[in-house]
Design a protein around this motif. Structure first.
Motif, PDB file in Angstrom:
ATOM      1  N   THR A  89      51.998 -48.494  -7.581  1.00 17.21           N
ATOM      2  CA  THR A  89      51.376 -47.272  -8.092  1.00 17.21           C
ATOM      3  C   THR A  89      51.950 -46.063  -7.376  1.00 17.21           C
ATOM      4  OG1 THR A  89      49.299 -48.413  -8.615  1.00 17.21           O
ATOM      5  CG2 THR A  89      49.215 -46.010  -8.430  1.00 17.21           C
ATOM      6  N   PHE A  90      52.470 -45.120  -8.145  1.00 14.14           N
ATOM      7  CA  PHE A  90      52.889 -43.825  -7.615  1.00 14.14           C
ATOM      8  C   PHE A  90      51.790 -42.811  -7.932  1.00 14.14           C
ATOM      9  CE2 PHE A  90      57.148 -45.744  -8.069  1.00 14.14           C
ATOM     10  CZ  PHE A  90      57.628 -45.502  -6.785  1.00 14.14           C
ATOM     11  N   THR A  91      51.465 -41.956  -6.952  1.00 10.65           N
ATOM     12  CA  THR A  91      50.376 -40.991  -7.113  1.00 10.65           C
ATOM     13  C   THR A  91      50.813 -39.629  -6.607  1.00 10.65           C
ATOM     14  OG1 THR A  91      48.730 -42.744  -6.812  1.00 10.65           O
ATOM     15  CG2 THR A  91      47.977 -40.479  -6.526  1.00 10.65           C
ATOM     16  N   VAL A  92      50.363 -38.583  -7.298  1.00 14.07           N
ATOM     17  CA  VAL A  92      50.589 -37.210  -6.873  1.00 14.07           C
ATOM     18  C   VAL A  92      49.252 -36.473  -6.872  1.00 14.07           C
ATOM     19  CG1 VAL A  92      51.019 -36.288  -9.191  1.00 14.07           C
ATOM     20  CG2 VAL A  92      52.059 -35.174  -7.199  1.00 14.07           C
TER      21      VAL A  92
ATOM     22  N   TRP B  46      55.832 -38.537 -15.558  1.00 13.14           N
ATOM     23  CA  TRP B  46      56.615 -39.282 -14.570  1.00 13.14           C
ATOM     24  C   TRP B  46      58.004 -39.571 -15.132  1.00 13.14           C
ATOM     25  CZ3 TRP B  46      55.139 -40.120  -9.630  1.00 13.14           C
ATOM     26  CH2 TRP B  46      53.795 -39.898  -9.320  1.00 13.14           C
ATOM     27  N   GLN B  47      58.970 -39.566 -14.225  1.00 11.45           N
ATOM     28  CA  GLN B  47      60.356 -39.821 -14.601  1.00 11.45           C
ATOM     29  C   GLN B  47      60.968 -40.881 -13.689  1.00 11.45           C
ATOM     30  OE1 GLN B  47      62.342 -36.001 -14.363  1.00 11.45           O
ATOM     31  NE2 GLN B  47      61.796 -35.480 -16.482  1.00 11.45           N
TER      32      GLN B  47
ATOM     33  N   THR C  11      51.673 -40.240 -18.119  1.00  8.58           N
ATOM     34  CA  THR C  11      51.288 -38.825 -18.190  1.00  8.58           C
ATOM     35  C   THR C  11      50.000 -38.526 -17.438  1.00  8.58           C
ATOM     36  OG1 THR C  11      50.193 -39.297 -20.304  1.00  8.58           O
ATOM     37  CG2 THR C  11      52.470 -38.478 -20.394  1.00  8.58           C
ATOM     38  N   ALA C  12      49.729 -39.287 -16.386  1.00  7.14           N
ATOM     39  CA  ALA C  12      48.553 -39.031 -15.560  1.00  7.14           C
ATOM     40  C   ALA C  12      49.004 -38.749 -14.128  1.00  7.14           C
ATOM     41  CB  ALA C  12      47.608 -40.223 -15.606  1.00  7.14           C
ATOM     42  N   ALA C  13      48.051 -38.435 -13.275  1.00  5.15           N
ATOM     43  CA  ALA C  13      48.389 -38.114 -11.890  1.00  5.15           C
ATOM     44  C   ALA C  13      48.883 -39.330 -11.127  1.00  5.15           C
ATOM     45  CB  ALA C  13      47.181 -37.505 -11.184  1.00  5.15           C
ATOM     46  N   SER C  14      48.631 -40.515 -11.663  1.00  3.19           N
ATOM     47  CA  SER C  14      49.157 -41.737 -11.051  1.00  3.19           C
ATOM     48  C   SER C  14      49.769 -42.598 -12.145  1.00  3.19           C
ATOM     49  CB  SER C  14      48.058 -42.506 -10.313  1.00  3.19           C
ATOM     50  OG  SER C  14      47.056 -42.945 -11.220  1.00  3.19           O
TER      51      SER C  14
END
Length: 714
Positions: free
Chosen positions: A52-55, A66-67, A77-80
């Motif tokens: 999981t990547f989170t911003v 996300w790219q 298209t979410a924050a994570s």
């Protein structure tokens, strides 16, 4: 004047009211720009595990995209963003684009590291060849005979073991190993009760389904030509066995050129004498016994009358080409198996072909092709039956053929399929079988770019996608001397080494050679300066971290009557010396500059695994031989931490890899005792003969085995 003041006041009041002013009004808040308060973090996972990547960001009306490596990821298209990466995602860069109504902001890249799960995977090449693995597809060593039990289970004597193949609904079989040993794997017969019969010396042995053994005729170590009851009978050289439908067992005797008959009572009689026989026999539904030599198929009637059904004898040493036809007009090339059905049709394995012979002697070809061909299934002549030998029929009329490393099934219409085992891969070039590039690898290395180099007949580069391409290096010098390459220091980001007619050279990045020592055309042996030194027959070369080049050379020592292997050293200053006289295998050095050799221990009749430190300190890590490890070391590799990996063979039936730590403690990390043949998947897996090994900077082990390179993650 008062009217103007009044109008101005009225207009101001209206304007204030329109803007929400008055005593309850507030100042409007402008939209906030996007701001990232917490950047995505780099991640490291094992392939198959989720990540999981989170911003974290602030701003008005935020959106996210996300790219991966600069390309949008659909639906992310979410924050994570959570997904399950594969090995192909290793090293990928992940960013997120954060937008508000008035600004766009990109996060800093987060690198994803994906490690392979512990286990054995196929890195390049193709698997196939000999083995003893049970299961699907399993492996066979050298199956030459085959028989079908009443329950449909196929039995194959194989390298001293009895293997069984049980057919499944998918058209393939599951291999298993039955208890007991097989002494003579060239013939096998099974009666109506499922009892197995094979040969034990000059006797006929019976094994019940429960594994109980007994001898029904003959004595293993006694030569003779006598009929009689049970073990009173004698045989000269029994060769093949086959049952008729009423339970009589027929035996060919090559020594006395006869066919013998063992009744269910155990009485042995002689059916026919003076007949050329070999190790191929079958019985049709009418009780006719079919026997064959290399080029002739004969039929023996129940009364002992012998006749030729098809083919003609060839002069000794003459080669025959298979030809369809009737009776003596037909030709067989080299018969290696016979199976007769109930109506008198005989099937013959012949020079890679399945031939069909009617009761009238008409010979046609059902399946296969002659000449070199790549093992293949298919119908008729689309199939290649490499290694074709023994045949057996099931109740449905399907043939089963023992083809050395594989078991083939041939349907009545000539469709061939592989049901067990896996054939080795070969290519056909200009009518000849050619081994694939990775079939004979004598060295592996991982260069500074992380690319795998494989040293075979030439140096190959193995791509991360498994592609295998020649490195494009020259094979001869301008003076015409053949060039022999060694991977040498390539496993540590250094260079390869070339030996050409007495000269030692460094291989540059562009493939050119830079002379280091010796003289091309002069293959005497001498130590000294680079110009004075001479080399005879270099078989291995390895750099240490200090730039010293160690070479395994063959020399004639003083007062010796034969050539002996020695370890020689070429320093960066160009000085050549002889270091050790008994070392015979040298491999990678570790990060501390320690070299590792396997050297003969003549006092204990074995071999020592020795670590040679840069200061000359010699440490024996392991002893192979009586009182030590009972195995034969066949290849070694060393990682940067000083762990030594030793491939050990044991009697040609199993291969394991032992990891030896710098303190000398060791354990087996790959392979299983008694198991032979590559088996991918979780550790310890199974291995076949190991030709070369190398370890990359991350401790991933690469092994050349069968016709492939394996990747082992610990």
């Amino acid at each position: 004047m008062r009217i103007s003041t009044y109008l101005a006041s009225l207009l101001a009041a209206i304007a204030l009211s329109a803007c929400g002013g008055g005593g309850s009004s507030s100042t409007p808040v402008p939209p906030a720009p996007a701001a990232i308060t917490s950047q995505p973090a780099a991640q490291s996972v094992t392939a198959g595990q989720s990540v999981t990547f989170t911003v974290a960001a602030s701003g008005s009306g935020l959106t996210y995209q996300w790219q991966r490596n600069g390309a949008d990821v659909a639906g992310a298209t979410a924050a994570s963003y959570t997904f399950t990466p594969q090995l192909a995602d290793n090293g990928s860069s992940w960013t997120v684009i954060v937008k508000s109504g008035i600004s766009t902001l990109a996060s800093t890249p987060a690198i994803l590291t994906v490690k392979a799960a512990p286990g054995i995977t196929l890195f390049a090449g193709a698997l196939g060849g000999q083995g003893n693995l049970d299961g699907k597809p399993g492996r066979l060593f050298f199956a030459r005979a085959v028989a079908v039990a009443p329950n449909g289970v196929v039995y194959l004597p194989d390298n001293g073991r009895m293997r069984t193949a049980t057919m499944g609904t998918d058209g393939t079989a599951t291999l298993a190993t039955a208890p007991g040993l097989v002494i003579d794997g060239r013939t096998l017969a099974i009666d109506a009760d499922g009892n197995r019969y094979d040969l034990f010396g000059r006797s006929v042995r019976k094994t019940t389904p429960a594994g109980v053994e007994s001898f029904v005729a003959g004595v293993a170590d006694q030569l003779g030509n006598a009929d009689g009851m049970g073990t009173a009978a004698r045989f000269g050289d029994p060769g093949a066995l086959a049952f008729d439908k009423v339970g009589n067992l027929y035996v060919t005797d090559l020594y006395y050129r006869s066919v013998r008959k063992i009744a269910p009572s155990g009485a042995t009689t002689t059916l026919a004498t003076g007949v050329d026989v070999d190790r191929y026999i079958s019985v049709d539904g009418a009780g006719n016994v079919l026997v064959a030599t290399a080029t002739v198929l004969r039929r023996i009637a129940p009364n002992g009358t012998v006749s030729v059904l098809a083919g003609v004898e060839q002069p000794a040493g003459a080669l025959a080409t298979p030809v369809d036809g009737s009776g003596s007009a037909a030709r067989f090339g080299s018969i290696s198996g016979v199976a007769a059905d109930a109506d008198g049709t005989v099937y013959v394995s012949d020079s890679g072909l399945i031939r069909k012979v009617t009761a009238a002697g008409v010979v046609t070809t059902l399946a296969g092709k002659t000449g070199p061909c790549k093992a293949a299934d298919g119908k008729g002549n689309q199939a290649c039956l490499d290694g074709l030998a023994g045949l057996a029929l099931d109740k449905a009329g399907n043939l089963f053929a023992a083809c050395s490393e594989v078991l083939r099934k041939i349907t009545p219409d000539g469709t061939v399929s592989t049901v067990s085992g896996k054939a080795a891969e070969y290519d056909v070039v200009n009518g000849s079988l050619v081994s694939p590039p990775l079939n004979f690898v004598r060295g592996l290395a991982i260069d500074s770019k992380g690319e795998v180099l494989a040293l075979g007949d030439v140096v190959y580069k193995v791509g991360k996608d498994g592609s295998v391409k020649p490195a494009g290096l020259a094979t001869v010098t301008p003076a015409g001397s053949p060039i022999r390459y060694f991977l040498a220091g390539a496993n540590f980001g250094g260079s390869m080494v070339a030996f050409s007619g007495g000269a030692i050279s460094r291989v540059n990045a562009d493939g050119s050679l830079t002379w280091l020592a010796g003289k091309e055309g002069d293959m005497r042996v001498a130590d000294g300066s680079a110009a004075e030194a001479r080399f005879n027959s270099v078989a291995h070369a390895q750099f240490d971290t200090a730039g010293n080049l160690y070479l395994y050379d063959a020399v004639r020592l003083p007062n010796a009557s034969h050539m002996q292997s020695v370890l020689r050293k070429l320093t960066p200053a160009g000085v050549v010396s002889t270091v050790q006289q008994t070392s015979y295998l040298l491999d990678s050095v570790d990060a501390r500059g320690n070299s590792h050799v396997l050297e003969a221990n003549t006092a204990k009749f074995g071999q020592d695994l020795v670590r040679l430190a840069p200061d000359g300190t010699r440490t024996v890590l392991l002893f192979y031989g009586y009182g030590g490890i009972d195995a034969v070391p066949v290849a070694i590799a060393v990682d940067r931490d000083g762990n030594v990996y030793v491939a050990e063979g044991s009697g040609g039936t199993s291969v394991v890899v032992r990891k030896v730590k710098p303190d000398g403690s060791s354990s087996i990390i790959l392979g299983k005792a008694g198991s032979y043949g590559v088996e991918l998947g979780p550790l310890p897996g199974s291995l076949a003969q190991i030709q070369a090994m190398a370890v990359d900077k991350d401790g991933v082990l690469y092994i050349a085995s069968e016709q492939a390179i394996l990747r082992i993650t610990q």
